[in-house]
Design an enzyme around this catalytic site. Sequence first.
Site, mmCIF file in Angstrom:
data_model
loop_
_atom_site.group_PDB
_atom_site.id
_atom_site.type_symbol
_atom_site.label_atom_id
_atom_site.label_comp_id
_atom_site.label_asym_id
_atom_site.label_seq_id
_atom_site.Cartn_x
_atom_site.Cartn_y
_atom_site.Cartn_z
ATOM 1 N N THR A 110 42.270 49.890 30.972
ATOM 2 C CA THR A 110 42.875 51.050 31.850
ATOM 3 C C THR A 110 44.266 51.046 31.449
ATOM 4 O OG1 THR A 110 43.393 48.946 33.226
ATOM 5 C CG2 THR A 110 41.174 50.915 33.922
ATOM 6 N N LYS A 170 50.817 37.175 39.483
ATOM 7 C CA LYS A 170 50.770 36.476 38.102
ATOM 8 C C LYS A 170 52.076 36.294 37.635
ATOM 9 C CE LYS A 170 46.156 37.822 37.328
ATOM 10 N NZ LYS A 170 45.227 38.704 36.360
ATOM 11 N N SER A 222 42.071 39.720 39.614
ATOM 12 C CA SER A 222 42.992 40.981 39.000
ATOM 13 C C SER A 222 44.081 40.957 39.982
ATOM 14 C CB SER A 222 42.228 42.080 38.999
ATOM 15 O OG SER A 222 42.854 43.129 38.787
ATOM 16 N N ALA A 223 45.218 41.635 39.399
ATOM 17 C CA ALA A 223 46.491 41.802 40.134
ATOM 18 C C ALA A 223 46.295 43.384 40.974
ATOM 19 C CB ALA A 223 47.774 41.762 38.957
ATOM 20 N N SER A 224 45.356 44.096 40.310
ATOM 21 C CA SER A 224 45.329 45.209 40.663
ATOM 22 C C SER A 224 44.816 45.643 42.085
ATOM 23 C CB SER A 224 44.160 46.168 39.596
ATOM 24 O OG SER A 224 43.824 47.641 40.398
ATOM 25 N N ASP A 253 40.132 38.445 34.463
ATOM 26 C CA ASP A 253 40.863 39.518 34.828
ATOM 27 C C ASP A 253 40.189 40.969 34.679
ATOM 28 O OD1 ASP A 253 43.643 40.800 35.067
ATOM 29 O OD2 ASP A 253 43.432 41.211 32.848
ATOM 30 N N LEU A 254 40.595 42.022 35.034
ATOM 31 C CA LEU A 254 40.145 43.193 34.857
ATOM 32 C C LEU A 254 40.554 44.268 33.904
ATOM 33 C CD1 LEU A 254 38.206 45.464 36.227
ATOM 34 C CD2 LEU A 254 39.790 46.121 37.642
ATOM 35 N N ASP A 255 41.941 44.481 34.089
ATOM 36 C CA ASP A 255 42.559 45.488 33.322
ATOM 37 C C ASP A 255 42.892 44.841 31.822
ATOM 38 O OD1 ASP A 255 43.294 47.773 35.152
ATOM 39 O OD2 ASP A 255 43.928 46.130 36.245
ATOM 40 N N LYS A 287 51.682 44.885 31.096
ATOM 41 C CA LYS A 287 50.221 44.351 31.259
ATOM 42 C C LYS A 287 50.232 42.994 32.344
ATOM 43 C CE LYS A 287 47.915 46.113 27.225
ATOM 44 N NZ LYS A 287 47.304 45.785 25.883
ATOM 45 N N GLU A 346 41.638 36.539 30.233
ATOM 46 C CA GLU A 346 42.871 37.155 30.358
ATOM 47 C C GLU A 346 43.569 37.702 29.233
ATOM 48 O OE1 GLU A 346 44.928 37.668 34.217
ATOM 49 O OE2 GLU A 346 45.571 38.174 31.908
ATOM 50 N N ASP A 347 44.062 39.051 29.398
ATOM 51 C CA ASP A 347 44.452 39.689 28.195
ATOM 52 C C ASP A 347 46.274 39.532 28.262
ATOM 53 O OD1 ASP A 347 44.937 41.397 30.369
ATOM 54 O OD2 ASP A 347 45.490 43.041 29.045
#
Length: 218
Positions: free
Chosen positions: A17, A145, A114-116, A9-11, A45, A169-170
């Site tokens: 971010t 997600k 990522s969802a972004s 995941d990214l964020d 998030k 994942e966070d």
Amino acid sequence: MNKKGFIFDLDGVIVDTAKYHFLAWKELAKSLDIEFTEEENEQLKGVSRVRSLEKILAWGNKTISEELFNDLMGKKNEEYLSYISEMDENEILPDVPRVLNLLKVKQQPISLGSASKNARTILERVNLKSSFDAIVDGNDVSKAKPDPEVFLIAAKQINIKPEDCIVFEDSVAGVTAANTANMISIGIGSKAILGHANYVFKDFTEISDDFIASLIEN
Ligand code: G6P
Ligand code: MG
């Protein structure tokens, strides 16, 4: 050598971010006379942009026209982009480069999941784009997600079966998505929030080279 698929995941995993999302959403909420707290931001998030605005409006008991909704989404993103345009390598979270390098040395396929819709821009800003064999983000999926779609597409792009993939994942929704995809989920954050993950670490400094090696071997 065994090959596993490592999906990040990214964020909140590679970069923090959430603080920029918070500033941009707060500004927008203020313009609608809605109070928006950091606790509420926590709940966004891993949540898509559309769903985030829906939640903020619900918290503030507001209904708005579709036109204004779309207008606000655009404004929020412009504001967010102004923050992320200032990002650089210093914003990569601790020990993420060590783990990415180790995976590269061990010739393991790496994908972003990522969802972004801003994922590519952010990876470019922090100079990590070339670390990924595939990038799957909010532009590539139709279901957010906790739907596993983003991770299943990522697995396909790196040519690894879902059950041989490991996801970092966070977010609660992201861990659920990884579990539903039949992947090994590694929560980055607190055990109290991410208890449904296969493993949980506070951050990458807690993830040893031996642990990564054991994921590859098993
Ligand atoms: C990530 C973040 C969310 C954000 C979503 C969409 O999942 O954790 O807070 O809303 O991406 O990001 P975007 O950059 O497309 O607005
Ligand atoms: Mg995240």
